[in-house]
Design a protein around this motif. Structure first.
Motif, PDB file in Angstrom:
ATOM      1  N   SER A 182       8.877  43.404 -36.201  1.00 43.53           N
ATOM      2  CA  SER A 182       9.055  44.992 -35.859  1.00 43.53           C
ATOM      3  C   SER A 182      10.275  44.517 -34.758  1.00 43.53           C
ATOM      4  O   SER A 182      11.629  44.541 -35.490  1.00 43.53           O
ATOM      5  CB  SER A 182       8.714  45.523 -34.544  1.00 43.53           C
ATOM      6  N   ILE A 183       9.784  43.655 -33.551  1.00 43.39           N
ATOM      7  CA  ILE A 183      10.905  42.744 -32.897  1.00 43.39           C
ATOM      8  C   ILE A 183      12.332  41.709 -33.693  1.00 43.39           C
ATOM      9  O   ILE A 183      13.268  42.374 -33.671  1.00 43.39           O
ATOM     10  CB  ILE A 183      10.638  41.833 -31.950  1.00 43.39           C
ATOM     11  N   SER A 184      11.591  41.168 -35.110  1.00 36.64           N
ATOM     12  CA  SER A 184      12.698  40.300 -35.985  1.00 36.64           C
ATOM     13  C   SER A 184      13.201  41.517 -36.475  1.00 36.64           C
ATOM     14  O   SER A 184      14.679  41.105 -36.609  1.00 36.64           O
ATOM     15  CB  SER A 184      11.568  39.531 -36.608  1.00 36.64           C
ATOM     16  N   ALA A 185      12.548  42.551 -37.397  1.00 35.08           N
ATOM     17  CA  ALA A 185      13.157  43.279 -37.764  1.00 35.08           C
ATOM     18  C   ALA A 185      15.050  44.073 -36.561  1.00 35.08           C
ATOM     19  O   ALA A 185      15.923  44.501 -37.115  1.00 35.08           O
ATOM     20  CB  ALA A 185      12.619  44.483 -38.541  1.00 35.08           C
ATOM     21  N   LEU A 186      14.667  44.430 -36.178  1.00 34.58           N
ATOM     22  CA  LEU A 186      15.136  44.769 -34.641  1.00 34.58           C
ATOM     23  C   LEU A 186      16.103  43.519 -33.881  1.00 34.58           C
ATOM     24  O   LEU A 186      17.060  44.738 -34.214  1.00 34.58           O
ATOM     25  CB  LEU A 186      14.605  45.943 -33.375  1.00 34.58           C
ATOM     26  N   THR A 187      15.854  42.895 -33.731  1.00 39.88           N
ATOM     27  CA  THR A 187      17.047  41.848 -32.830  1.00 39.88           C
ATOM     28  C   THR A 187      18.663  42.692 -34.183  1.00 39.88           C
ATOM     29  O   THR A 187      19.002  41.962 -33.983  1.00 39.88           O
ATOM     30  CB  THR A 187      16.691  40.841 -33.567  1.00 39.88           C
ATOM     31  N   ALA A 188      18.288  42.055 -35.402  1.00 36.92           N
ATOM     32  CA  ALA A 188      19.323  42.422 -36.478  1.00 36.92           C
ATOM     33  C   ALA A 188      20.218  43.568 -36.885  1.00 36.92           C
ATOM     34  O   ALA A 188      21.136  43.667 -36.755  1.00 36.92           O
ATOM     35  CB  ALA A 188      18.957  41.834 -37.549  1.00 36.92           C
ATOM     36  N   ILE A 189      19.294  44.682 -36.141  1.00 37.54           N
ATOM     37  CA  ILE A 189      19.494  46.128 -36.098  1.00 37.54           C
ATOM     38  C   ILE A 189      20.137  46.935 -34.693  1.00 37.54           C
ATOM     39  O   ILE A 189      21.928  47.217 -34.713  1.00 37.54           O
ATOM     40  CB  ILE A 189      18.898  47.139 -36.757  1.00 37.54           C
ATOM     41  N   ASP A 190      19.068  46.031 -33.563  1.00 38.91           N
ATOM     42  CA  ASP A 190      19.729  46.660 -32.361  1.00 38.91           C
ATOM     43  C   ASP A 190      19.225  45.954 -31.222  1.00 38.91           C
ATOM     44  O   ASP A 190      17.779  46.179 -31.012  1.00 38.91           O
ATOM     45  CB  ASP A 190      19.521  48.262 -32.146  1.00 38.91           C
ATOM     46  N   ALA A 191      20.169  44.947 -30.582  1.00 45.72           N
ATOM     47  CA  ALA A 191      19.686  44.322 -30.288  1.00 45.72           C
ATOM     48  C   ALA A 191      19.278  44.543 -28.288  1.00 45.72           C
ATOM     49  O   ALA A 191      18.281  43.840 -27.932  1.00 45.72           O
ATOM     50  CB  ALA A 191      20.595  42.850 -30.185  1.00 45.72           C
ATOM     51  N   ALA A 192      19.438  45.670 -28.239  1.00 45.48           N
ATOM     52  CA  ALA A 192      19.122  46.606 -26.686  1.00 45.48           C
ATOM     53  C   ALA A 192      17.813  46.962 -27.297  1.00 45.48           C
ATOM     54  O   ALA A 192      16.900  46.855 -26.260  1.00 45.48           O
ATOM     55  CB  ALA A 192      19.981  47.530 -26.485  1.00 45.48           C
ATOM     56  N   ALA A 193      17.427  47.488 -28.547  1.00 46.30           N
ATOM     57  CA  ALA A 193      16.458  48.164 -28.236  1.00 46.30           C
ATOM     58  C   ALA A 193      15.392  47.310 -28.461  1.00 46.30           C
ATOM     59  O   ALA A 193      14.036  47.023 -28.215  1.00 46.30           O
ATOM     60  CB  ALA A 193      16.572  49.208 -30.006  1.00 46.30           C
ATOM     61  N   ALA A 194      15.534  46.057 -29.349  1.00 43.83           N
ATOM     62  CA  ALA A 194      14.972  44.953 -29.053  1.00 43.83           C
ATOM     63  C   ALA A 194      14.309  44.723 -28.199  1.00 43.83           C
ATOM     64  O   ALA A 194      13.021  43.918 -27.466  1.00 43.83           O
ATOM     65  CB  ALA A 194      15.571  43.516 -30.228  1.00 43.83           C
ATOM     66  N   ARG A 195      14.994  44.475 -26.882  1.00 49.10           N
ATOM     67  CA  ARG A 195      15.101  43.830 -26.146  1.00 49.10           C
ATOM     68  C   ARG A 195      14.374  45.044 -25.442  1.00 49.10           C
ATOM     69  O   ARG A 195      13.202  44.416 -24.565  1.00 49.10           O
ATOM     70  CB  ARG A 195      15.827  43.884 -25.107  1.00 49.10           C
ATOM     71  N   THR A 196      14.537  45.768 -25.026  1.00 49.37           N
ATOM     72  CA  THR A 196      13.166  47.307 -24.776  1.00 49.37           C
ATOM     73  C   THR A 196      11.630  46.899 -24.918  1.00 49.37           C
ATOM     74  O   THR A 196      11.234  47.596 -24.689  1.00 49.37           O
ATOM     75  CB  THR A 196      14.040  48.456 -25.031  1.00 49.37           C
ATOM     76  N   MET A 197      12.130  47.108 -26.344  1.00 51.02           N
ATOM     77  CA  MET A 197      10.738  46.970 -26.851  1.00 51.02           C
ATOM     78  C   MET A 197       9.967  45.742 -26.866  1.00 51.02           C
ATOM     79  O   MET A 197       8.549  45.736 -26.769  1.00 51.02           O
ATOM     80  CB  MET A 197      11.378  46.901 -28.373  1.00 51.02           C
ATOM     81  N   THR A 198      10.479  44.508 -26.782  1.00 50.28           N
ATOM     82  CA  THR A 198       9.756  43.522 -25.859  1.00 50.28           C
ATOM     83  C   THR A 198       9.168  43.289 -25.039  1.00 50.28           C
ATOM     84  O   THR A 198       8.368  42.723 -24.653  1.00 50.28           O
ATOM     85  CB  THR A 198      10.764  41.898 -25.582  1.00 50.28           C
ATOM     86  N   ILE A 199      10.134  44.256 -24.078  1.00 46.97           N
ATOM     87  CA  ILE A 199       9.542  44.256 -23.183  1.00 46.97           C
ATOM     88  C   ILE A 199       7.900  45.597 -22.862  1.00 46.97           C
ATOM     89  O   ILE A 199       7.320  45.666 -22.109  1.00 46.97           O
ATOM     90  CB  ILE A 199      10.787  45.520 -21.763  1.00 46.97           C
ATOM     91  N   ALA A 200       8.416  46.109 -23.692  1.00 42.02           N
ATOM     92  CA  ALA A 200       6.962  47.348 -23.798  1.00 42.02           C
ATOM     93  C   ALA A 200       6.458  46.991 -24.534  1.00 42.02           C
ATOM     94  O   ALA A 200       5.442  46.553 -23.776  1.00 42.02           O
ATOM     95  CB  ALA A 200       7.587  48.760 -24.384  1.00 42.02           C
ATOM     96  N   LEU A 201       6.174  45.908 -25.261  1.00 45.14           N
ATOM     97  CA  LEU A 201       4.978  44.620 -26.026  1.00 45.14           C
ATOM     98  C   LEU A 201       4.555  44.295 -24.773  1.00 45.14           C
ATOM     99  O   LEU A 201       3.142  44.050 -25.496  1.00 45.14           O
ATOM    100  CB  LEU A 201       5.644  44.206 -26.868  1.00 45.14           C
ATOM    101  N   ALA A 202       5.155  43.211 -24.216  1.00 48.44           N
ATOM    102  CA  ALA A 202       4.196  42.619 -22.499  1.00 48.44           C
ATOM    103  C   ALA A 202       3.445  43.899 -22.095  1.00 48.44           C
ATOM    104  O   ALA A 202       2.583  43.460 -22.012  1.00 48.44           O
ATOM    105  CB  ALA A 202       5.860  42.673 -22.250  1.00 48.44           C
ATOM    106  N   ASP A 203       3.862  44.609 -21.481  1.00 47.92           N
ATOM    107  CA  ASP A 203       3.210  45.918 -21.091  1.00 47.92           C
ATOM    108  C   ASP A 203       1.942  46.161 -22.466  1.00 47.92           C
ATOM    109  O   ASP A 203       0.447  46.219 -21.537  1.00 47.92           O
ATOM    110  CB  ASP A 203       4.198  47.376 -20.724  1.00 47.92           C
ATOM    111  N   PHE A 204       2.158  46.751 -23.445  1.00 42.94           N
ATOM    112  CA  PHE A 204       1.473  46.964 -24.268  1.00 42.94           C
ATOM    113  C   PHE A 204      -0.079  45.655 -24.450  1.00 42.94           C
ATOM    114  O   PHE A 204      -1.305  45.838 -23.991  1.00 42.94           O
ATOM    115  CB  PHE A 204       1.617  47.140 -25.972  1.00 42.94           C
ATOM    116  N   PHE A 205       0.784  44.149 -24.894  1.00 46.41           N
ATOM    117  CA  PHE A 205      -0.217  43.429 -24.744  1.00 46.41           C
ATOM    118  C   PHE A 205      -1.783  42.964 -23.909  1.00 46.41           C
ATOM    119  O   PHE A 205      -1.859  42.451 -23.803  1.00 46.41           O
ATOM    120  CB  PHE A 205       0.051  42.307 -25.121  1.00 46.41           C
ATOM    121  N   ARG A 206      -0.082  42.895 -22.015  1.00 46.23           N
ATOM    122  CA  ARG A 206      -1.300  43.252 -21.554  1.00 46.23           C
ATOM    123  C   ARG A 206      -2.006  44.545 -20.872  1.00 46.23           C
ATOM    124  O   ARG A 206      -3.319  43.595 -20.460  1.00 46.23           O
ATOM    125  CB  ARG A 206      -0.233  43.438 -19.459  1.00 46.23           C
ATOM    126  N   GLN A 207      -2.395  45.877 -21.585  1.00 50.73           N
ATOM    127  CA  GLN A 207      -3.267  46.580 -20.867  1.00 50.73           C
ATOM    128  C   GLN A 207      -4.310  45.684 -22.541  1.00 50.73           C
ATOM    129  O   GLN A 207      -5.149  46.027 -22.597  1.00 50.73           O
ATOM    130  CB  GLN A 207      -2.232  47.732 -21.748  1.00 50.73           C
TER     131      GLN A 207
END
Length: 359
Positions: A182-207
């Protein structure tokens, strides 16, 4: 350790039983006009306590001959020999103690141990020891059965835990695999969204790391995990992804295995929503009925099946995981039509006190 000496209550009962036997011996001596009550008790109490001590050794005789390694002839020989030695030892004590009492008391009150009384003492000592051997033998046999059952239960528990670890090792990489895609796909489309998603994923995996090693978590924790996951997926799919939760109030405090609902939502998105041009709505229904917790996940499907890659949850893994945790006390079923896929789970309703009641 000796079953009598290792338990204070058993020891007191054992001593009390032999004291009653001492009173019975004294009563028989008095009834046959062999002595008076005072002398009879002085005579019977020590020999009864000695007999109790002697008889307790029968446990070690039985332990020296494991039931599954003995032959009948050897066991009979050992048991009879031990009973014979016990009878002779008790008879010798009776004669010796009688002489001691004669020396320190009035001879007119002394118990005269005749040949008839000697035979009676010997037979009594022999019979009591033989009965003790048989009683301890039965006790050891039942104790071995209980120990075997405990070992079997422990083995089943270890096997269940090992199976759960294997199943988790198959499921856990699935999260990381799809997330990186998902991050790989978003990087090419919307870098800001990819960054937001990376942060969100970090929180998700922490849980997920916080709850993954638990055997049971509350439904509230699982729903919170699902909300974090869906927040990430919303970045990816936007309005294309719809979700409706219907959770009964009485089911909110239920205990469930961790990460059983979130992977189902992930599969619903991967195999359903993603393949629909206009997207769709995933419906999650959870309620408690007749002491069972029911969970249903329904998602729309594309009329034209689309090929997909990835490990996937593996519905068979979900069934195996439920079986490892609940045995036959759980059910996982699913059905698929041209337009939708429905998965239903039913498990014993458990609350925070970890007390489970089955229908």
């Amino acid at each position: 350790m000796h079953p009598i000496l290792s338990d204070r209550r058993r020891f007191l009962v054992y001593i009390g039983t032999w004291m009653l036997i001492a009173v019975l011996i004294a009563r028989l001596l008095v009834a046959n006009d062999l002595t008076n009550w005072t002398y009879a008790l002085w005579f019977s109490v020590p020999i009864a306590l000695f007999a109790g001590f002697l008889t307790s050794s029968a446990y070690f005789v039985c332990r020296s001959l494991p039931f599954n390694q003995r032959s009948f002839s050897i066991a009979a020989l050992v048991f009879c020999s031990a009973a014979l030695i016990s009878g002779m030892s008790w008879l010798g004590l009776c004669h010796g103690w009688s002489k001691v009492l004669v020396a320190v008391t009035d001879e007119t009150s002394a118990v005269r141990i005749s040949t008839h009384l000697s035979v009676l003492f010997f037979i009594t000592g022999f019979a009591i020891y033989l009965l003790a051997l048989l009683a301890f033998d039965v006790y050891i046999a039942f104790d071995n059965i209980r120990e075997a059952e405990r070992r079997e239960a422990a083995s089943r528990l270890l096997a269940r835990d090992a199976e759960l670890q294997v199943l988790r090792s198959q499921i856990d990489p699935h999260f990381l695999f799809n997330s990186l895609n998902s991050i790989s796909a978003l990087t090419a489309i919307d870098a800001a969204a990819a960054r937001t998603m990376t942060i969100a994923l970090a929180d998700f995996f922490r849980q997920t790391l916080a709850i993954a090693e638990k055997e049971k978590i509350s439904l509230k924790e699982e729903l919170l995990l699902c909300e974090n996951f869906l927040a990430v997926e919303k970045i990816r799919f936007g309005k294309k992804l719809g979700i409706e939760f219907s959770v009964a109030t009485e089911a909110e405090n239920a205990l469930i295995p961790p990460m059983i609902l979130q992977p189902l939502l992930e599969n619903a998105i991967k195999h359903g929503i993603r393949n629909l041009a206009k997207g769709g709505v995933i419906m999650v229904t959870i309620f408690q009925r007749d002491r069972w917790l029911h969970i249903a996940v329904e998602n729309p499907l594309s009329p034209v099946p689309a090929s997909s890659t990835g490990n996937g949850l593996g519905l068979s893994n979900l069934r195996q995981r439920f079986f490892a945790l609940y045995g036959e006390q759980a059910r996982v079923t699913w059905q698929q039509t041209d337009e939708k896929f429905i998965l239903e789970m039913a498990m014993p309703f458990e609350q925070d006190n970890n007390e489970s009641v089955y229908k």
